[in-house]
Write a protein that holds these residues in place. Structure first.
Motif, mmCIF file in Angstrom:
data_model
loop_
_atom_site.group_PDB
_atom_site.id
_atom_site.type_symbol
_atom_site.label_atom_id
_atom_site.label_comp_id
_atom_site.label_asym_id
_atom_site.label_seq_id
_atom_site.Cartn_x
_atom_site.Cartn_y
_atom_site.Cartn_z
ATOM 1 N N MET A 287 27.606 64.953 30.167
ATOM 2 C CA MET A 287 27.697 64.107 29.315
ATOM 3 C C MET A 287 27.665 62.735 29.817
ATOM 4 S SD MET A 287 28.303 65.392 26.539
ATOM 5 C CE MET A 287 29.581 64.372 25.251
ATOM 6 N N ARG A 288 27.963 62.526 31.178
ATOM 7 C CA ARG A 288 27.680 61.142 31.913
ATOM 8 C C ARG A 288 26.218 60.833 31.896
ATOM 9 N NH1 ARG A 288 30.815 63.364 36.020
ATOM 10 N NH2 ARG A 288 29.029 62.802 37.707
ATOM 11 N N ARG A 289 25.429 61.906 32.362
ATOM 12 C CA ARG A 289 23.992 61.556 32.323
ATOM 13 C C ARG A 289 23.623 61.133 30.814
ATOM 14 N NH1 ARG A 289 21.001 59.696 35.674
ATOM 15 N NH2 ARG A 289 21.971 60.996 37.480
ATOM 16 N N LEU A 290 23.682 61.941 30.031
ATOM 17 C CA LEU A 290 23.111 61.629 28.672
ATOM 18 C C LEU A 290 23.810 60.024 28.276
ATOM 19 C CD1 LEU A 290 21.558 62.221 26.273
ATOM 20 C CD2 LEU A 290 23.273 63.583 25.111
ATOM 21 N N GLY A 291 25.104 59.892 28.356
ATOM 22 C CA GLY A 291 25.654 58.654 28.231
ATOM 23 C C GLY A 291 24.691 57.509 28.960
ATOM 24 N N LEU A 292 24.509 57.748 30.159
ATOM 25 C CA LEU A 292 23.693 56.944 30.998
ATOM 26 C C LEU A 292 22.463 56.524 30.498
ATOM 27 C CD1 LEU A 292 23.870 55.134 33.810
ATOM 28 C CD2 LEU A 292 22.910 57.222 34.722
ATOM 29 N N TRP A 293 21.895 57.371 29.746
ATOM 30 C CA TRP A 293 20.403 57.231 29.091
ATOM 31 C C TRP A 293 20.521 57.046 27.858
ATOM 32 C CZ3 TRP A 293 17.468 62.031 31.524
ATOM 33 C CH2 TRP A 293 17.425 61.942 33.120
#
Length: 372
Positions: A287-293
């Motif tokens: 979720m952090r990664r998708l939020g970052l992108w």
């Protein structure tokens, strides 16, 4: 550096659960655009983005004023330009190139319409012929840009000089004025559907987030913010679900946006305190990664969907999502590594004397993460 016990934060901390909120919002929007708009509220995903932007920008302004004694408007606008413009213009360029070579099954695009996208006027259909735009959804970004242009100046000249609770009440008054405008439009206009995209009829969702940033802000220790219980969160989510269950167009284009934005106070206040299973889920690595992108994902996903539909015209629903999702992620991976991270480093070098933005620790290295 602040003294121990100083109630003013030195900078806004990195809150990984907010990246999870971004991820959740972009998944809602993506599913709606892949054919599930009749069951997945894509517009509510945008409302979440609006609320989050208002909260983060207002919090950053408060922290900068508390730490330096003033807010630098040139620094603010430079930070926003370096964050927003390079990914946006590159995505528009890529989308335009794909359209020019004929691999997008899309409406006829007018050059004047693209000008409307470039100048953040696409949310006012009719100006520059903005109906015939490239498949890059910039109407919501236009509303945020208009907020960024006006709100920091209002904070410097007015809101930042008020006590926090009075500044929040002033923002709530502006939200009430926006609701009144929507209601008048529903009453007077033959077609009031553009309440959905006009800045002056949707900016209240961002201002509601600003209210949380101004008063009872969990990130500002001096605010001693209220900590909601889980049943408060459940009640607020029930309100949101209730607004989605009402299908009346007049309600949707008037009161729904207000109720949804006001209800978001509670889950956001809960998440910002950083405890609980929901926080852990949103703060998980995927979720952090998708939020970052999420910013690049939002910009590119409609172009990718159009490209997939050109190659596989009959694709729909889950099949379309499974085909478009990884391609969009590849674009985001390249955009983040080649554009967004270098721009983040440039922002830090140019604005070294300003309170820093949040950062994410990845593999022992700190990678710049923008707050909004």
């Amino acid at each position: 550096m602040p003294h121990p016990g100083d109630p003013r934060p030195a900078a806004m901390p990195y809150l990984p659960q907010l990246d999870g909120v971004r991820a959740l919002a972009i998944l809602i929007v993506f599913a709606a655009h892949c054919g599930y708009s009749h069951v997945v509220p894509g517009g509510f995903g945008v409302t979440i983005f609006f609320f989050l932007s208002g909260y983060l920008i207002t919090t950053l302004l408060r922290i900068e004023r508390a730490r330096t004694g003033a807010v630098s408007l040139p620094a603010f606008y430079l930070r926003r330009c370096l964050r927003i413009l390079p990914p946006m213009y590159l995505t528009l360029l890529a989308s335009g190139a794909l359209y020019a070579v004929g691999v997008l099954d899309w409406m006829p695009v007018e050059p004047a319409a693209v000008l409307g996208q470039v100048t953040f006027l696409t949310n006012y259909p009719g100006l520059f012929g903005t109906e015939a735009v490239l498949p890059v959804p910039l109407w919501s970004l236009a509303i945020e840009e208009h907020f960024y242009l006006v709100f920091p100046l209002a904070f410097v000249l007015w809101l930042g000089r008020l006590r926090p609770h009075r500044a929040a009440l002033a923002c709530l008054g502006l939200c009430a004025a926006v609701l009144a405008i929507r209601c008048i439009n529903v009453w007077r206009l033959p077609d009031y559907s553009l309440n959905y995209s006009w800045t002056h009829t949707r900016i209240d969702a961002i201002l509601f987030g600003g209210c949380l940033g101004l008063w009872n802000n969990p990130v500002i220790p001096a605010d001693r913010a209220w900590r909601p219980a889980l049943w408060h969160v459940a009640a607020s989510l029930a309100v949101i679900l209730g607004t989605l269950a009402v299908r009346d167009p007049a309600f949707r284009e008037s009161l729904r946006y207000t109720l949804q934005s006001a209800a978001l106070f509670v889950p956001f206040a809960y998440l910002l305190h950083g405890e609980g299973r929901l926080v852990q889920l949103l703060a998980s690595r995927p979720m952090r990664r998708l939020g970052l992108w999420s910013y690049s994902f939002y910009l590119a996903h409609m172009t990718v969907v159009a490209l997939v539909l050109h190659l596989r015209p009959g694709l729909h629903g889950i099949g379309l999502m499974l085909a478009a999702f990884p391609v969009t992620l590849v674009w985001c991976w390249g955009m983040y590594g080649l554009v967004e991270r270098p721009c983040a480093r440039l922002r830090r070098r140019l604005l070294v004397d300003r309170p820093p933005e949040p950062s994410l620790v990845e593999g022992g290295r700190r990678a710049g993460v923008t707050p909004a």
